[in-house]
Design an enzyme around this catalytic site. Structure first.
Site, PDB file in Angstrom:
ATOM      1  CE1 TYR A  80       0.221   1.976   4.266  1.00  0.00           C
ATOM      2  CE2 TYR A  80       1.098  -0.247   4.423  1.00  0.00           C
ATOM      3  CZ  TYR A  80       0.961   1.029   4.944  1.00  0.00           C
ATOM      4  OH  TYR A  80       1.584   1.366   6.128  1.00  0.00           O
ATOM      5  CE  LYS A 132       3.263   3.378   3.209  1.00  0.00           C
ATOM      6  NZ  LYS A 132       3.702   3.543   4.588  1.00  0.00           N
ATOM      7  CD  GLU A 185      10.307   1.807  10.652  1.00  0.00           C
ATOM      8  OE1 GLU A 185      10.327   2.750   9.839  1.00  0.00           O
ATOM      9  OE2 GLU A 185      10.011   0.636  10.338  1.00  0.00           O
ATOM     10  CG  LEU A 197       8.272   2.730   5.166  1.00  0.00           C
ATOM     11  CD1 LEU A 197       7.973   1.584   4.208  1.00  0.00           C
ATOM     12  CD2 LEU A 197       6.984   3.416   5.579  1.00  0.00           C
TER      13      LEU A 197
END
Length: 286
Positions: free
Chosen positions: A43, A156, A188, A212
């Protein structure tokens, strides 16, 4: 959307599924859909400012890379996806919006092996989420948690359950975000990247498989170079984070959001570099 009877613009949140635009509340996804069964898809979330999708090429490039990483063939080439987004924005009439787009491996009887059915793209165009101005000024609190996710966080993927659980735990305890630690080092946030400032140098975790590769993250790095801010990609631990002069998280929806407190550790309200980068970031789309 234009109301032909009254000649006025009607703002409308809309969806897209299998080659057609639909009402955002319409039930269109079958039970035997791979995204529901296995989280078998990828996505992107894209922010729209003043009617223009921000950093759209970068988002589409990452979508392609995520799809390739899970051996997923896109149902449309990036050029066609660009056209669908443009058409959707025109139909919706929204100028400050958030686009959520996902590609799954399609509709097939539940089995672990990849089906031969074509992949499916769905998309929603909704009013943009706006960060409260008080949070922009005061900053937000975060909490540290062990990173229990898989080893390919650069994809993702739709498989976000560990992120969702971490975000919920953080919220339950009064925090805006959960910051992950893996093997003693900060990676993260549950839905963001993290930067710190120490002695005038901007520092963030290297873009490995464990994080990411954020679009906003990349934009901030470019802005740091433009503003002649020293920058390093390197690992840092909990103690180094707690001793930061400034810290902030980045994402498409949050943009650049300062951190005021890490668990019980308060950071200085003086944030010259964070504020400079945020102002420069806003200048990219204004």
């Amino acid at each position: 959307m234009i109301n032909l009877y009254k000649g006025e613009i009607v703002l409308m949140e809309i969806g897209f599924y299998k080659d057609q635009f639909v009402d955002i509340n319409e039930n269109v996804v079958p039970i035997q859909e791979r995204g529901h069964q296995f989280g078998d898809g990828v996505y992107e979330v894209i922010r729209v400012y003043n009617g223009k999708p921000f950093l759209l090429n970068e988002h589409l490039d990452r979508l392609v890379k995520s799809a390739e990483a899970i051996y997923l063939e896109l149902p449309y080439p990036p050029e066609r996806i660009y056209e669908i987004i443009s058409e959707g924005l025109e139909k919706s009439g929204l100028t400050e919006a958030e686009i959520y787009m996902q590609i799954t491996r399609g509709i097939a009887p539940r089995a672990h092996l990849f089906p031969t059915t074509p992949s499916v793209m769905s998309m929603t165009i909704k009013n943009a989420r706006v960060v409260d101005k008080k949070k922009r000024i005061d900053g937000v609190t975060v909490t540290l948690m062990e990173d229990e996710r898989w080893k390919n966080c650069y994809i993702k993927s739709l498989n976000l359950l560990p992120n969702v659980i971490a975000k919920q735990k953080a919220a339950t305890n009064g925090h805006e975000e959960a910051i992950f630690i893996r093997d003693g080092f900060i990676t993260e946030g549950s839905s963001s990247n993290i930067f710190i400032v120490k002695n005038g140098t901007l520092i963030t975790t290297p873009a490995t498989n464990f994080i990411l590769h954020g679009i906003t993250r990349a934009a901030v790095i470019k802005l740091a170079s433009k503003c002649n801010i020293p920058f390093e990609e390197r690992k840092f631990d909990r103690e180094f984070l707690n001793e930061a002069d400034e810290a902030f998280i980045t994402s498409t929806s949050a943009e650049i959001l300062p951190i005021s407190k890490i668990d019980d550790i308060s950071l200085s309200p003086n944030r010259p570099i964070t504020n400079l980068l945020y102002n420069e970031y806003c200048g990219l789309y204004k």
